[in-house]
Design a protein around this motif. Structure first.
Motif, short mmCIF file in Angstrom:
data_model
loop_
_atom_site.label_atom_id
_atom_site.label_comp_id
_atom_site.label_asym_id
_atom_site.label_seq_id
_atom_site.Cartn_x
_atom_site.Cartn_y
_atom_site.Cartn_z
N SER A 25 31.78 -40.01 17.76
CA SER A 25 33.17 -40.14 17.37
C SER A 25 33.89 -38.79 17.41
CB SER A 25 33.27 -40.71 15.95
OG SER A 25 32.99 -39.71 14.99
N HIS A 26 35.18 -38.82 17.05
CA HIS A 26 35.96 -37.59 16.96
C HIS A 26 35.54 -36.72 15.77
CE1 HIS A 26 38.66 -39.78 19.67
NE2 HIS A 26 39.30 -38.63 19.91
N LEU A 27 34.89 -37.32 14.77
CA LEU A 27 34.56 -36.60 13.54
C LEU A 27 33.07 -36.73 13.23
CD1 LEU A 27 37.56 -37.86 11.31
CD2 LEU A 27 37.51 -35.87 12.85
N PRO A 28 32.22 -35.97 13.91
CA PRO A 28 30.78 -36.10 13.71
C PRO A 28 30.23 -35.40 12.47
CG PRO A 28 31.20 -34.47 15.40
CD PRO A 28 32.54 -35.06 15.02
N LYS A 29 30.98 -34.46 11.93
CA LYS A 29 30.50 -33.69 10.79
C LYS A 29 31.05 -34.28 9.48
CE LYS A 29 28.27 -30.11 12.67
NZ LYS A 29 26.90 -29.71 12.30
N GLY A 30 30.23 -34.26 8.44
CA GLY A 30 30.67 -34.74 7.14
C GLY A 30 31.89 -34.01 6.62
N GLN A 31 31.99 -32.73 6.89
CA GLN A 31 33.16 -31.97 6.44
C GLN A 31 34.44 -32.49 7.10
OE1 GLN A 31 32.91 -27.73 7.10
NE2 GLN A 31 34.98 -27.36 6.37
N MET A 32 34.33 -32.95 8.33
CA MET A 32 35.50 -33.44 9.05
C MET A 32 35.98 -34.77 8.48
SD MET A 32 34.15 -32.46 12.90
CE MET A 32 35.71 -32.56 13.79
N THR A 33 35.05 -35.69 8.20
CA THR A 33 35.46 -36.96 7.58
C THR A 33 35.97 -36.73 6.17
OG1 THR A 33 33.11 -37.34 7.06
CG2 THR A 33 34.01 -38.49 8.97
N TYR A 34 35.36 -35.79 5.46
CA TYR A 34 35.79 -35.44 4.11
C TYR A 34 37.26 -35.01 4.09
CZ TYR A 34 36.34 -31.65 0.57
OH TYR A 34 36.80 -30.80 -0.40
N GLU A 35 37.67 -34.22 5.06
CA GLU A 35 39.06 -33.75 5.10
C GLU A 35 40.04 -34.90 5.34
OE1 GLU A 35 39.22 -30.54 7.89
OE2 GLU A 35 38.11 -29.17 6.58
N VAL A 36 39.61 -35.89 6.11
CA VAL A 36 40.44 -37.07 6.33
C VAL A 36 40.55 -37.89 5.04
CG1 VAL A 36 40.48 -39.31 7.51
CG2 VAL A 36 40.06 -37.23 8.82
N ILE A 37 39.44 -38.05 4.34
CA ILE A 37 39.46 -38.78 3.06
C ILE A 37 40.40 -38.09 2.08
CG2 ILE A 37 38.06 -39.58 1.12
CD1 ILE A 37 37.32 -40.90 3.75
N PRO A 84 35.07 -28.55 16.81
CA PRO A 84 35.79 -27.28 16.63
C PRO A 84 34.92 -26.26 15.89
CG PRO A 84 37.22 -29.14 16.13
CD PRO A 84 35.84 -29.71 16.31
N LYS A 85 35.01 -25.01 16.29
CA LYS A 85 34.10 -23.97 15.79
C LYS A 85 34.09 -23.84 14.27
CE LYS A 85 34.18 -21.12 19.96
NZ LYS A 85 34.56 -19.80 20.55
N GLU A 86 35.23 -24.11 13.63
CA GLU A 86 35.29 -23.93 12.18
C GLU A 86 34.41 -24.91 11.41
OE1 GLU A 86 39.26 -26.10 13.24
OE2 GLU A 86 37.86 -24.68 14.17
N TYR A 87 33.87 -25.92 12.10
CA TYR A 87 33.02 -26.90 11.41
C TYR A 87 31.54 -26.72 11.72
CZ TYR A 87 37.46 -29.21 10.54
OH TYR A 87 38.73 -29.49 10.14
N LEU A 88 31.19 -25.62 12.35
CA LEU A 88 29.80 -25.42 12.75
C LEU A 88 29.02 -24.51 11.81
CD1 LEU A 88 30.28 -25.00 16.62
CD2 LEU A 88 29.35 -26.99 15.41
N SER A 89 29.65 -23.98 10.78
CA SER A 89 28.99 -22.96 9.97
C SER A 89 28.14 -23.51 8.83
CB SER A 89 30.02 -21.98 9.40
OG SER A 89 30.95 -22.67 8.57
N LYS A 90 28.48 -24.67 8.30
CA LYS A 90 27.77 -25.18 7.12
C LYS A 90 26.48 -25.89 7.49
CE LYS A 90 31.44 -25.76 3.67
NZ LYS A 90 32.31 -24.76 4.27
N ASN A 91 25.41 -25.62 6.71
CA ASN A 91 24.19 -26.40 6.87
C ASN A 91 24.32 -27.70 6.08
OD1 ASN A 91 23.36 -25.97 4.12
ND2 ASN A 91 22.49 -23.99 4.71
#
Length: 291
Positions: free
Chosen positions: A166-178, A204-211
């Motif tokens: 999908s467009h939002l594969p990272k949990g942080q990305m879906t979290y921001e939408v919520i 996007p690079k800003e979502y690649l830093s968190k484990n």
């Protein structure tokens, strides 16, 4: 925590899957592929059959794992395709998917479930990555608000899954939408393995830093439902993320579950192992010992 499993992970035939799930000591199931179709496509007679089978084996439904907004183009020019023919998914535009969501709400009520899985739109075959930037998010949010209105009318919680397709594969990305929508009827379906195996070139690079543990700490208050499966990364394979039985891959699920317990998580942990039958049974047993 409610120990659950998606029924088609045990057997695509619901009548074969449920007795095995019961035998393995599970009390909760999640429904996706049912009778050769995605759950929101079943008819009234099939709903009655599902209900009868669930009652027969004394099993409860944690989530209706719909495919709403998965094979749905985010933009009119997007071309989307199915990654796996065994993953049954509805198709059509936003209006068609919202009609399916209404049906999913009806099915959920009939099966005494109050959570429905939805997706943040399949990434397209005909646009270049990365995906999930500002404009993509704005469009996803606008369409999710339409779905949330339906959920509110039906007293249903939508669980938005971070999906690598999908467009939002990272949990942080879906979290921001919520956070942006800020409705009690829209929460997170967190799949840590999906976040782990996200295509880095798509993100996007800003979502690649968190484990994963950092991601969990950030998003925890918004988690409604959890999927778990395990991967081992093998760079020598054509598809480098290889499915493994639970605890035989790279993800520290013991620590993840410890943190969830410490934080008081009490909703479903739903297995989606995506391995062969023997390793599925092994994963079910492992989850029983660590959850």
């Amino acid at each position: 925590m409610k120990k659950s499993i998606i029924t088609d992970q045990v057997d695509m035939d619901l009548e074969k899957a449920l007795p095995i799930i019961k035998r393995e000591g599970y009390k909760y199931v999640e429904l996706h592929n049912v009778f050769g179709k995605s759950i929101e496509e079943i008819n009234d007679e099939e709903i009655k059959k599902v209900k009868k089978l669930l009652n027969q084996f004394d099993l409860r439904v944690t989530s209706i794992a719909s495919t709403v907004y998965f094979l749905c183009p985010l933009y009119a020019t997007d071309q989307v395709s199915l990654f796996n023919p065994e993953f049954f998914a509805i198709e059509g535009n936003v209006e068609k998917h919202l009609e399916y969501l209404k049906r999913a709400c009806y099915i959920a009520k009939q099966l005494n479930a109050d959570v429905i899985r939805v997706f943040p739109f399949r990434f397209p075959d005909n646009r270049k990555p990365p995906f999930g930037g500002k404009v993509d998010k704005e469009n996803i949010i606008a369409n999710l608000k339409l779905a949330v209105n339906i959920a509110q009318e039906n007293d249903i919680v939508l669980a938005l899954e971070n999906c690598p397709y999908s467009h939002l594969p990272k949990g942080q990305m879906t979290y921001e939408v919520i956070q942006a929508i800020s409705s009690p009827n829209l929460r997170l379906l967190w799949d840590p393995a999906n976040s782990y195996r996200a295509y880095k070139e798509n993100v996007p690079k800003e979502y690649l830093s968190k484990n994963l543990l950092e991601e969990l700490d950030l998003i925890f208050p918004y988690i409604e439902h959890i999927h778990i499966k395990d991967y081992h990364f093998d760079p020598n394979q054509k598809k480098p993320f290889v499915h493994r039985a639970l605890l035989e891959g790279d993800i520290d699920f013991k620590r993840i579950l410890e943190i969830l317990k410490e934080k008081g998580y009490s909703n479903a942990i739903s297995l989606e192992p995506e391995v062969d039958f023997e390793n599925t049974l092994k994963s079910m047993n492992v989850l029983s010992t660590i959850s």
